[in-house]
Write an enzyme that holds these catalytic residues in place. Structure first.
Site, PDB file in Angstrom:
ATOM      1  N   ARG A  58       0.819  -1.223   0.000  1.00 13.84           N
ATOM      2  CA  ARG A  58       0.000   0.000   0.000  1.00 13.84           C
ATOM      3  C   ARG A  58       0.852   1.271   0.000  1.00 13.84           C
ATOM      4  NH1 ARG A  58      -3.938   1.782   4.923  1.00 13.84           N
ATOM      5  NH2 ARG A  58      -5.240   3.263   3.790  1.00 13.84           N
ATOM      6  N   HIS A  62       0.428   5.492  -1.334  1.00 12.68           N
ATOM      7  CA  HIS A  62       0.456   6.632  -0.416  1.00 12.68           C
ATOM      8  C   HIS A  62       1.724   7.466  -0.579  1.00 12.68           C
ATOM      9  CE1 HIS A  62      -3.147   5.650   2.164  1.00 12.68           C
ATOM     10  NE2 HIS A  62      -3.114   4.688   1.267  1.00 12.68           N
ATOM     11  N   HIS A 189      -6.494  -4.174  -3.626  1.00 13.91           N
ATOM     12  CA  HIS A 189      -7.299  -4.608  -2.486  1.00 13.91           C
ATOM     13  C   HIS A 189      -7.626  -6.093  -2.570  1.00 13.91           C
ATOM     14  CE1 HIS A 189      -8.641  -0.152  -1.713  1.00 13.91           C
ATOM     15  NE2 HIS A 189      -7.371  -0.374  -1.438  1.00 13.91           N
TER      16      HIS A 189
HETATM   17  C1  HEM Z   1      -8.638   3.954  -5.481  1.00 17.34           C
HETATM   18  C2  HEM Z   1      -8.593   4.584  -4.336  1.00 17.34           C
HETATM   19  C3  HEM Z   1      -8.230   3.919  -3.050  1.00 17.34           C
HETATM   20  C4  HEM Z   1      -8.862   4.100  -1.860  1.00 17.34           C
HETATM   21  C5  HEM Z   1     -10.043   5.010  -1.576  1.00 17.34           C
HETATM   22  C6  HEM Z   1      -8.201   3.244  -0.909  1.00 17.34           C
HETATM   23  C7  HEM Z   1      -8.551   3.151   0.425  1.00 17.34           C
HETATM   24  C8  HEM Z   1      -8.087   2.177   1.277  1.00 17.34           C
HETATM   25  C9  HEM Z   1      -8.576   1.984   2.612  1.00 17.34           C
HETATM   26  C10 HEM Z   1      -9.631   2.847   3.295  1.00 17.34           C
HETATM   27  C11 HEM Z   1      -7.948   0.909   3.125  1.00 17.34           C
HETATM   28  C12 HEM Z   1      -8.165   0.302   4.506  1.00 17.34           C
HETATM   29  C13 HEM Z   1      -7.527   1.221   5.522  1.00 17.34           C
HETATM   30  C14 HEM Z   1      -8.049   1.019   6.915  1.00 17.34           C
HETATM   31  O1  HEM Z   1      -9.232   0.743   7.092  1.00 17.34           O
HETATM   32  O2  HEM Z   1      -7.221   1.173   7.845  1.00 17.34           O
HETATM   33  C15 HEM Z   1      -7.033   0.422   2.121  1.00 17.34           C
HETATM   34  C16 HEM Z   1      -6.206  -0.667   2.257  1.00 17.34           C
HETATM   35  C17 HEM Z   1      -5.281  -1.059   1.317  1.00 17.34           C
HETATM   36  N1  HEM Z   1      -4.995  -0.392   0.153  1.00 17.34           N
HETATM   37 FE1  HEM Z   1      -6.090   1.063  -0.687  1.00 17.34          FE
HETATM   38  N2  HEM Z   1      -7.200   2.564  -1.528  1.00 17.34           N
HETATM   39  C18 HEM Z   1      -7.159   2.949  -2.832  1.00 17.34           C
HETATM   40  C19 HEM Z   1      -6.241   2.546  -3.777  1.00 17.34           C
HETATM   41  C20 HEM Z   1      -5.172   1.727  -3.513  1.00 17.34           C
HETATM   42  C21 HEM Z   1      -4.051   1.522  -4.393  1.00 17.34           C
HETATM   43  C22 HEM Z   1      -3.866   2.221  -5.737  1.00 17.34           C
HETATM   44  C23 HEM Z   1      -3.224   0.633  -3.776  1.00 17.34           C
HETATM   45  C24 HEM Z   1      -1.895   0.075  -4.211  1.00 17.34           C
HETATM   46  C25 HEM Z   1      -1.272   0.378  -5.328  1.00 17.34           C
HETATM   47  C26 HEM Z   1      -3.849   0.253  -2.530  1.00 17.34           C
HETATM   48  C27 HEM Z   1      -3.383  -0.706  -1.672  1.00 17.34           C
HETATM   49  C28 HEM Z   1      -4.001  -1.076  -0.490  1.00 17.34           C
HETATM   50  C29 HEM Z   1      -3.655  -2.260   0.283  1.00 17.34           C
HETATM   51  C30 HEM Z   1      -2.652  -3.326  -0.110  1.00 17.34           C
HETATM   52  C31 HEM Z   1      -4.444  -2.231   1.432  1.00 17.34           C
HETATM   53  C32 HEM Z   1      -4.422  -3.242   2.590  1.00 17.34           C
HETATM   54  C33 HEM Z   1      -3.367  -2.789   3.578  1.00 17.34           C
HETATM   55  C34 HEM Z   1      -3.220  -3.618   4.827  1.00 17.34           C
HETATM   56  O3  HEM Z   1      -3.753  -4.725   4.940  1.00 17.34           O
HETATM   57  O4  HEM Z   1      -2.539  -3.124   5.757  1.00 17.34           O
HETATM   58  N3  HEM Z   1      -5.005   0.968  -2.388  1.00 17.34           N
HETATM   59  N4  HEM Z   1      -7.129   1.233   1.014  1.00 17.34           N
END
Ligand code: HEM
Ligand code: NAG
Ligand code: NAG
Ligand code: NAG
Ligand code: NAG
Length: 334
Positions: A58, A62, A189
């Site tokens: 992730r 960011h 995701h």
């Molecule tokens: C498209 C818009 C995106 C939104 C709104 C978004 C939002 C989020 C949110 C809200 C979470 C959970 C955070 C929490 O509840 O603490 C999450 C987790 C995650 N996101 Fe996104 N995300 C987006 C795009 C991306 C992109 C582009 C990537 C990677 C290139 C990514 C990779 C991840 C990963 C791998 C997790 C899981 C992390 C973990 O288990 O610690 N996300 N994201």
């Protein structure tokens, strides 16, 4: 007088990031083991705690969205700088910073002062995908680490879990990322978890209606209500798709079935502009993998244009080694 003398010396050790052309095998002569070292540490992290590789993956999103891929999100706050760690999208959410520390320590042992933290994020993200069953690809390297970070920029740029597809299309467009890139990259995701905090509104008060998001499959909604009742500790986590330790196209199958975790996820199926790609990827994993790699490379190409350095410790810039944690502003409506 001392500052006048120091300033030109300081300038000798920094370069403009914009002048750096990214290319594969950037460290072939200066640190030939770099990519092997990163992958080894990621393998150990995966065994120690399977979710940690998703958490590190992730970081690429960011880092690269906030002033380019420059390792700024890794900087701890200082007395004079509020960094990105406590920003709205990152606080109590980004995790596994220690995996990056471990990678950086190993790299510093092998080739001190050579490999940037910004490049560590790019290599480690790729490795997280490859190690969990996703595609493997060659990454371009040669980034520099920022000299600063900005909580304000992170707050302004990073999308909320409440975001819908039309908002996300516009946001990604600002980074020259297409609708296809948005949907493919959201396929990240396929691994990892999210907190109840991120979905409470959609379970109980979608868009202020006092009702759940109608796009949620009723059976799945019951499961989410059980995981996240109204009085839940909002740090409790749920899986982002049905196979959270495997990088595959299950995420898209779940969206088609109304089983997306975040509003931003499910909305990609609700909105007509993005639905075609969701359906396509749910039916063809190879096409998803191909478009995902393309998106990751474009995401990794975002540069800051500000001066940079090779940090020795990813948490601090080389010249100001002080660490102070500050209390961030909290916005309950985010
Ligand atoms: C498209 C818009 C995106 C939104 C709104 C978004 C939002 C989020 C949110 C809200 C979470 C959970 C955070 C929490 O509840 O603490 C999450 C987790 C995650 N996101 Fe996104 N995300 C987006 C795009 C991306 C992109 C582009 C990537 C990677 C290139 C990514 C990779 C991840 C990963 C791998 C997790 C899981 C992390 C973990 O288990 O610690 N996300 N994201
Ligand atoms: C999508 O989100 C934007 C920004 O939050 C909002 O203005 C818009 O009304 C939403 N669109 C739909 C169809 O819900
Ligand atoms: C997007 O592309 C345009 C035209 O090629 C370029 O001027 C702009 O800097 C790019 N934006 C980003 C964020 O890379
Ligand atoms: C739902 O959201 C609306 C608008 O944000 C708010 O006015 C209302 O109090 C909320 N209802 C509940 C039950 O939280
Ligand atoms: C989650 O845990 C952190 C500390 O680990 C705490 O500061 C925070 O208040 C908790 N957040 C919620 C929404 O319960």
């Amino acid at each position: 007088m001392a500052t006048l003398l120091l300033f030109p010396i300081f300038l000798l050790h920094i370069t403009t990031a914009a002048a750096t052309a990214l290319r594969p095998c950037y460290y072939r002569d200066t640190c030939p083991e770099a990519e092997t070292i990163v992958r080894q540490v990621m393998k150990r992290a995966l065994i120690r705690e399977p979710r940690s590789v998703a958490s590190v993956m992730r970081f690429q999103f960011h880092d690269c969205f906030v002033n380019g891929c420059d390792g700024s999100m890794l900087l701890d706050d200082t007395p004079t700088m509020l960094g990105e760690k406590l920003s709205l999208s990152n606080i109590n959410s980004l995790r596994s910073y220690e995996v990056v520390d471990e990678i950086k320590e190993s790299l510093e042992k092998a080739c001190p002062g050579v490999v940037s933290c910004a490049d560590v994020i790019i290599m480690a993200s790729r490795d997280a995908v490859a190690l969990t069953g996703g595609p493997d690809w060659q990454v371009k390297l040669g980034r520099l680490d920022s000299l600063t970070a900005s909580q304000e920029d992170a707050d302004n740029i990073m999308p909320s879990p409440r975001a819908n597809a039309s908002y996300l299309i516009e946001l990604f467009q600002k980074f020259n990322l297409s609708i296809k890139d948005l949907v493919a990259l959201s396929g990240s995701h396929s691994i990892g978890k999210g907190r109840c905090f991120s979905i409470m509104f959609r379970l109980y008060n979608q868009s202020g209606t006092g009702k759940p998001d109608p796009a949620i499959d009723p059976g799945f909604g019951k499961k989410l209500n059980k995981l996240c009742p109204l009085d839940v500790d909002q740090n409790v986590t749920g899986n982002l798709d049905a196979t959270p330790y495997v990088f595959d196209n299950q995420y898209f199958k779940d969206l088609v079935a109304g089983r997306g975790f975040l509003n931003s996820d499910q909305s990609l199926h609700t909105f007509q502009e993005t639905r075609g790609f969701v359906t396509l990827y749910s039916e063809d994993q190879d096409v998803f993998f191909r478009d995902f790699v393309e998106g990751m490379i474009k995401l990794g190409d975002l540069q800051s244009g500000f001066p940079g350095e090779i940090r020795r410790n990813c948490r601090v810039v080389n010249s100001h080694p002080s660490i102070v944690v500050r209390v961030p502003k909290v916005d309950d409506g985010w």
